[in-house]
Each structure stands twice: as C-alpha cells, then as structure tokens.
Write a protein that holds these residues in place. Structure first.
Motif, PDB file in Angstrom:
ATOM      1  N   SER A 132       6.883  13.426 -11.393  1.00 40.91           N
ATOM      2  CA  SER A 132       7.554  13.266 -12.694  1.00 40.91           C
ATOM      3  C   SER A 132       6.845  14.081 -13.771  1.00 40.91           C
ATOM      4  O   SER A 132       7.482  14.704 -14.622  1.00 40.91           O
ATOM      5  N   GLU A 133       5.497  14.052 -13.722  1.00 38.82           N
ATOM      6  CA  GLU A 133       4.719  14.833 -14.692  1.00 38.82           C
ATOM      7  C   GLU A 133       4.974  16.330 -14.514  1.00 38.82           C
ATOM      8  O   GLU A 133       5.129  17.066 -15.491  1.00 38.82           O
ATOM      9  N   LYS A 190       0.832  -1.199   0.000  1.00 41.86           N
ATOM     10  CA  LYS A 190       0.000   0.000   0.000  1.00 41.86           C
ATOM     11  C   LYS A 190       0.877   1.263   0.000  1.00 41.86           C
ATOM     12  O   LYS A 190       0.625   2.223  -0.706  1.00 41.86           O
ATOM     13  N   LEU A 191       1.932   1.215   0.850  1.00 39.05           N
ATOM     14  CA  LEU A 191       2.876   2.339   0.942  1.00 39.05           C
ATOM     15  C   LEU A 191       3.584   2.557  -0.397  1.00 39.05           C
ATOM     16  O   LEU A 191       3.731   3.680  -0.862  1.00 39.05           O
ATOM     17  N   LEU A 192       4.007   1.429  -1.028  1.00 39.18           N
ATOM     18  CA  LEU A 192       4.683   1.500  -2.327  1.00 39.18           C
ATOM     19  C   LEU A 192       3.765   2.099  -3.386  1.00 39.18           C
ATOM     20  O   LEU A 192       4.180   2.916  -4.204  1.00 39.18           O
ATOM     21  N   GLU A 193       2.503   1.687  -3.353  1.00 43.96           N
ATOM     22  CA  GLU A 193       1.520   2.191  -4.304  1.00 43.96           C
ATOM     23  C   GLU A 193       1.370   3.711  -4.176  1.00 43.96           C
ATOM     24  O   GLU A 193       1.327   4.446  -5.168  1.00 43.96           O
ATOM     25  N   GLY A 194       1.304   4.165  -2.913  1.00 42.39           N
ATOM     26  CA  GLY A 194       1.197   5.616  -2.661  1.00 42.39           C
ATOM     27  C   GLY A 194       2.426   6.368  -3.135  1.00 42.39           C
ATOM     28  O   GLY A 194       2.322   7.441  -3.736  1.00 42.39           O
ATOM     29  N   LYS A 195       3.608   5.790  -2.872  1.00 46.64           N
ATOM     30  CA  LYS A 195       4.865   6.439  -3.294  1.00 46.64           C
ATOM     31  C   LYS A 195       4.968   6.493  -4.815  1.00 46.64           C
ATOM     32  O   LYS A 195       5.431   7.482  -5.387  1.00 46.64           O
ATOM     33  N   ASN A 196       4.531   5.404  -5.480  1.00 52.29           N
ATOM     34  CA  ASN A 196       4.579   5.376  -6.946  1.00 52.29           C
ATOM     35  C   ASN A 196       3.648   6.424  -7.559  1.00 52.29           C
ATOM     36  O   ASN A 196       3.977   7.061  -8.559  1.00 52.29           O
ATOM     37  N   ALA A 197       2.467   6.561  -6.922  1.00 48.80           N
ATOM     38  CA  ALA A 197       1.513   7.574  -7.402  1.00 48.80           C
ATOM     39  C   ALA A 197       2.114   8.969  -7.247  1.00 48.80           C
ATOM     40  O   ALA A 197       2.001   9.818  -8.138  1.00 48.80           O
ATOM     41  N   LYS A 198       2.774   9.189  -6.106  1.00 48.40           N
ATOM     42  CA  LYS A 198       3.410  10.500  -5.860  1.00 48.40           C
ATOM     43  C   LYS A 198       4.559  10.726  -6.853  1.00 48.40           C
ATOM     44  O   LYS A 198       4.722  11.827  -7.380  1.00 48.40           O
TER      45      LYS A 198
END
Length: 208
Positions: free
Chosen positions: A18-19, A5-13
């Motif tokens: 990046s954008e 869950k933490l990884l998912e949040g970090k990837n979204a951030k």
C-alpha cells in the motif's frame, strides 16, 4: 495461532504494498503534471521567435500550405547528444522547413504583410547538403557526423545534411583539437558538452 501468524504476515505485506502504491501514485501524478506542462510549452512553441510562431499558426489555419514546421520540430535526437546537436544547429533550430521555393516566398510575403518579423525558410527542393568526405572513424574521440546522430523522415535528408553534414561531433575539446589540427581546421567540430572548434581555427565555448 498458525492462521493468526499468516494473517499478520499478509497484513504486513499489504501495508508495504500500500505504501509503495501511494508513492507510485504520487510519482505518476507528478509525471502527468510535468507532461501536461511540457505539452503546453510545445503547443505554444515557447522559446520560438514570433515570426516562426506566426508561420506555423498560419499553416495550421490553412492560410499557407507546404509548411512542415521548424527544424526543431522535425528532428529527434538521443539525450546524450542533445547538447552537441543543439549547439551545432544554433539559430537554425528555428529555420522553417517548407515544401518548395514558392512556399518560402509566400511565407516571406505573409511575414512582410503582417509585419511579423523575419524567418529563414528551407525549401526541400533547393536545400541539398552534402556529408563531409573524410573518414574520421579511426580518430580517437570521434563520435559521428552530426547529421548521423539525428533522426528525421527521409524526405528531410537534404536539409539535415545541409545543416549538419559537415559538422563532426567529438567527445571533448582536447581530442577535438587534435583532430582539428590534423585536418587543418577545414571543418567544424562540436563536443558533447557544447564546445566548438570552427572551420578556420577559432574556438567558441563556455557553459551551456
């Protein structure tokens, strides 16, 4: 599960950042490109008369000394006042500021010998201007004397006052008309959007 869950949040951030980085990178490239274009225009003195370019170029080559540049090159002004000051100066923006009368005479001889056209020279030793001796601070719509809206080295004060010391800047043409009438059309008034009430009572204006 917690770490996923933490990884998912970090990837979204990371994706979001990046954008934003990509957008900022594109904006930076565009700004640098625009800056380079403007620098080229300024270095090539785009828009200046051939005679003015000729003198400034001769100065850079060491063929004539005591040339400080055109009026446009020695002053700076806040963007909100730029239309008013450009209107107030008109063709005088291309006048050439020089150290003294001898430099002016050398410049005229150089233009004559090269058949390079005509120019107006402003020697610091002979051009002494004076500010309008009326206190307009209490008048509605009065912004400032034009000379007080310009930034330049102190040594150019005489030239600046000569060109702008008797020109008043007002917010709009209606308020300017009231002031002009009150003081008998004795001095020139320029509005922030570039309309002019001339000394003597004539009006000049339109789109800028």
């Amino acid at each position: 599960a917690g770490f996923e869950k933490l990884l998912e949040g970090k990837n979204a951030k990371l994706k979001n950042v990046s954008e934003r980085f990509f957008q900022n990178d594109v904006s930076l490239r565009e700004a640098v490109q625009k800056l380079n274009l403007l620098n080229d225009l300024e270095n090539n003195m785009e828009g200046f008369a051939y005679s003015v370019k000729h003198i400034v170029k001769a100065s850079k080559q060491g063929r004539i000394s005591g040339v400080f540049g055109s009026v446009a090159q020695i002053i700076s002004v806040e963007q909100k006042y730029s239309v008013a000051i450009e209107t107030a100066l008109g063709g005088a923006l291309q006048n050439i500021v020089v150290a003294n009368e001898d430099t002016a005479k050398r410049g005229i001889r150089l233009l004559k010998e090269s058949k390079a056209g005509r120019a107006t020279f402003l020697p610091l030793t002979s051009v002494k201007g004076y500010k309008l001796d009326k206190n307009l601070n209490g008048e509605e719509g009065f912004v400032a004397l034009a000379c007080d809206l310009v930034k330049a080295d102190e040594k150019y004060n005489g030239v600046i006052n000569s060109l702008l010391g008797r020109i008043c800047v007002c917010e709009d043409i209606d308020l300017a008309t009231v002031i002009a009438k009150k003081y008998g059309y004795k001095f020139r008034i320029v509005t922030l959007d570039g309309q002019i009430i001339n000394a003597g009572g004539s009006f000049t204006g339109g789109s800028v």
